[in-house]
Design an enzyme around this catalytic site. Structure first.
Site, PDB file in Angstrom:
ATOM      1  N   ASP A   1      -6.995   4.514  -4.793  1.00 34.19           N
ATOM      2  CA  ASP A   1      -7.671   4.383  -3.502  1.00 34.19           C
ATOM      3  C   ASP A   1      -8.328   5.737  -3.263  1.00 34.19           C
ATOM      4  OD1 ASP A   1      -7.648   2.364  -0.998  1.00 34.19           O
ATOM      5  OD2 ASP A   1      -7.531   4.384  -0.189  1.00 34.19           O
TER       6      ASP A   1
ATOM      7  N   LYS B   1       0.856  -1.188   0.000  1.00 38.65           N
ATOM      8  CA  LYS B   1       0.000   0.000   0.000  1.00 38.65           C
ATOM      9  C   LYS B   1       0.889   1.233   0.000  1.00 38.65           C
ATOM     10  CE  LYS B   1      -4.490   0.938   0.075  1.00 38.65           C
ATOM     11  NZ  LYS B   1      -5.540   0.201  -0.663  1.00 38.65           N
TER      12      LYS B   1
END
Length: 447
Positions: A166, A126
C-alpha cells in the site's frame, strides 16, 4: 440521516472514539445498505451490520529498529483482521506517519466489500505502521521490515491472512518482509502478494490498480455512450496507481493534465507523453524524488503545497489517486459547475461524504473506491492462485482476467444500483459486496 442509521452510528462512535476515517467509511456504507437490511429481516435478526462493524481480530505491536547511526527507534505496527467469511484475510500494509488504528480500521472495513466484489475468495484485512520510509536508507528500511515481520509472521499465512503493499510499501519492502518471513518459518509460500516476478509474483500486479480503475471508468462512460477520447483527465498523486492510471488513460485517448505528490501539483496543458511518463516513473520509483523535479525538467507550471483540485476548474474526468478525503465539497461543486462528467476513485475514500453527495445529486458518474480500485487486490488474488498452482500466467492472460473482473464488478454495481435511467454506483457497490459477505455469514452461523 435515517434514525436507524443515526442510532447505529452513535454506537459505532461510542465504541471507536476519535477514529473519524472509520466512522466516515461505516456511515457511507450503512446509509446505503440500511434500507435493504430493513426489507430483509434475516440480516437484522442475525445482527449482520453490527458484526461487520466489529473486526474479528486487532493486533497492535511494538516495532523497534536501529538506524544507520546506531540510534534505536520505536514505531507501532498494526494488523486488523476484519472479516474472513468468504476467504483468508486480504489487504495491504501501509507505512506512513499518519497511520493509526482508525485509518487501518477504515481501510480494513472497505477491504471486506472490495474483495467481495472481485468474485475471488478473499476476506478483508489491513495493516501497517506509523514508520515513514521516505528519506530512509535501504538498510534502515530493511531493518524496520525485518523487525515488523518478526511479530507479524505469527498472525499470517497463505490460508489465514495474506498482506500486500500500500502507501509506503512497494517491491523493496515486500522483498524484505518476505525474506524475513521465509527465514523464520523455513517455508517458501504465498504469504505476501506484490512479490517480484522472479520469486513468485504476478505480471501486471504493479499496473493493476491504475489499469483496473481505468477499465471501470470506461464501462461507466459506455453507459452514457462516451469514451475517453479527447477528454481532459485530472489525476492526483504520482505513485503506483497514478502512474499506471495516467499511462492507460493516455493509451485510450484521454489527456492527463495533472499529477501531484505531497509537496505540490503539476499542470500539463498538453497532456503527458511517453517520454514524460518514463521520466516521471524513474523519478518516483527509482530515485524516489519529488514531482517538482518533473515540472522543472519539462518547464511545467508547479504549484507548491496545492492539491490538484485547487488548481483545476474545467475538467471532464476527476481521477483522485493520492489519499483519503482529498476532494471536498467545495472542490466537487466547482468541478461540477464547470461540466465534470465522471469521477473514478483510484485512492481509498478520496472524496468526502459532502463531495460524494454533490456528485451523485448532479448525475456525475461516480466510481467509488471499493469498486473502481479493486483491480489491485484482484490481481493480488490472481497472484495467490498462481502461487497455489505453482504456475505463472502471461501478461496477456492476467490483463484479460483483470478486465473480466472489473467488468463483473461494474455489472454488479449496475444490478444493485440502478435508479431509473441512472446508476448509483455507491449504492450498487455497497449492496453487491454486502449481500455476498452477509449471506456467507448467515450460512456459517454466529461467530
Amino acid at each position: 440521516m435515517d434514525k436507524d442509521v443515526e442510532e447505529f452510528m452513535k454506537n459505532v462512535i461510542e465504541k471507536n472514539p476519535g477514529e473519524q476515517e472509520f466512522h466516515q467509511a461505516v456511515q457511507e456504507f450503512v446509509t446505503t445498505v440500511m434500507p435493504y437490511v430493513k426489507k430483509n429481516p434475516r440480516y437484522q435478526k442475525a445482527k449482520i451490520l453490527e458484526r461487520l462493524a466489529e473486526p474479528e481480530r486487532v493486533v497492535m505491536f511494538r516495532v523497534s529498529w536501529e538506524d544507520d547511526n546506531g540510534e534505536i527507534h520505536v514505531n507501532r505496527g498494526y494488523r486488523v483482521q476484519f472479516n474472513s467469511a468468504i476467504g483468508p484475510y486480504k489487504g495491504g500494509l501501509r507505512f506512513h506517519p499518519s497511520v493509526y488504528l482508525g485509518i487501518i480500521k477504515f481501510l480494513g472495513f472497505e477491504q471486506i466489500f472490495k474483495n467481495a466484489l472481485t468474485g475471488l475468495p478473499m476476506g478483508g484485512g489491513k495493516g501497517g505502521s506509523d514508520f515513514d520510509p521516505h528519506g530512509k536508507s535501504d538498510n534502515e528500511v530493511r531493518r524496520f521490515c525485518q523487525s515488523f515481520m518478526t511479530e507479524l509472521y505469527r498472525h499470517i499465512g497463505p490460508d489465514t491472512d495474506v498482506p500486500a503493499g500500500d502507501i509506503g510499501v512497494g517491491g523493496r519492502e515486500i522483498g524484505y518482509l518476505f525474506g524475513q518471513y521465509r527465514r523464520i518459518v523455513n517455508r517458501f509460500e504465498g504469504v505476501l502478494t506484490g512479490k517480484g516476478y522472479n520469486w513468485g509474483g504476478s505480471l501486471i500486479r504493479p499496473e493493476a490498480t491504475g489499469y483496473g480503475a481505468t477499465y471501470f471508468l470506461m464501462d461507466m462512460l459506455k453507459t452514457k455512450g462516451e469514451d475517453l477520447k479527447g477528454k481532459n483527465v485530472a489525476i492526483s498523486g504520482s505513485g503506483n496507481v497514478a502512474q499506471f492510471a495516467s499511462k492507460k488513460v493516455t493509451e485510450l485517448g484521454g489527456k492527463v493534465i495533472t499529477l501531484s505528490d505531497s509537496s505540490g501539483s503539476v499542470y500539463m496543458p498538453d497532456g503527458i507523453n511517453d517520454e514524460m511518463w518514463n521520466m516521471m516513473y524513474e523519478l518516483k520509483t527509482v530515485r524516489r524524488g519529488r514531482i517538482k523535479e518533473f515540472a522543472e525538467e519539462y518547464n511545467l507550471d508547479y504549484y507548491p503545497g496545492k492539491k490538484v483540485w485547487e488548481i483545476v476548474d474545467k475538467v471532464d474526468v476527476a481521477y483522485p489517486c493520492a489519499t483519503q478525503n482529498e476532494i471536498n465539497g467545495e472542490d466537487a461543486k466547482r468541478m461540477v459547475d464547470n461540466g465534470l462528467i465522471a469521477v473514478v476513485e483510484g485512492a481509498n475514500m478520496p472524496s468526502t461524504l459532502e463531495a460524494i453527495d454533490i456528485f451523485i445529486k448532479n448525475n456525475v458518474l461516480f466510481g467509488p473506491a471499493k469498486a473502481a480500485n479493486a483491480g489491485g487486490v484482484a490481481v493480488s488474488g490472481l497472484e495467490m492462485s498462481q502461487n497455489s498452482l505453482r504456475l505463472q500466467w502471461t501478461s496477456k492472460e492476467v490483463d484479460e482476467r483483470l478486465k473480466g473482473i472489473m467488468h463483473h464488478i461494474h455489472e454488479s454495481c449496475v444490478k444493485y444500483g440502478k435508479e431509473g435511467n441512472t446508476v448509483n454506483y455507491v449504492k450498487g457497490a455497497n449492496l453487491a459486496g454486502f449481500v455476498k459477505v452477509a449471506d456467507a455469514m448467515l450460512d456459517q452461523g454466529i461467530y
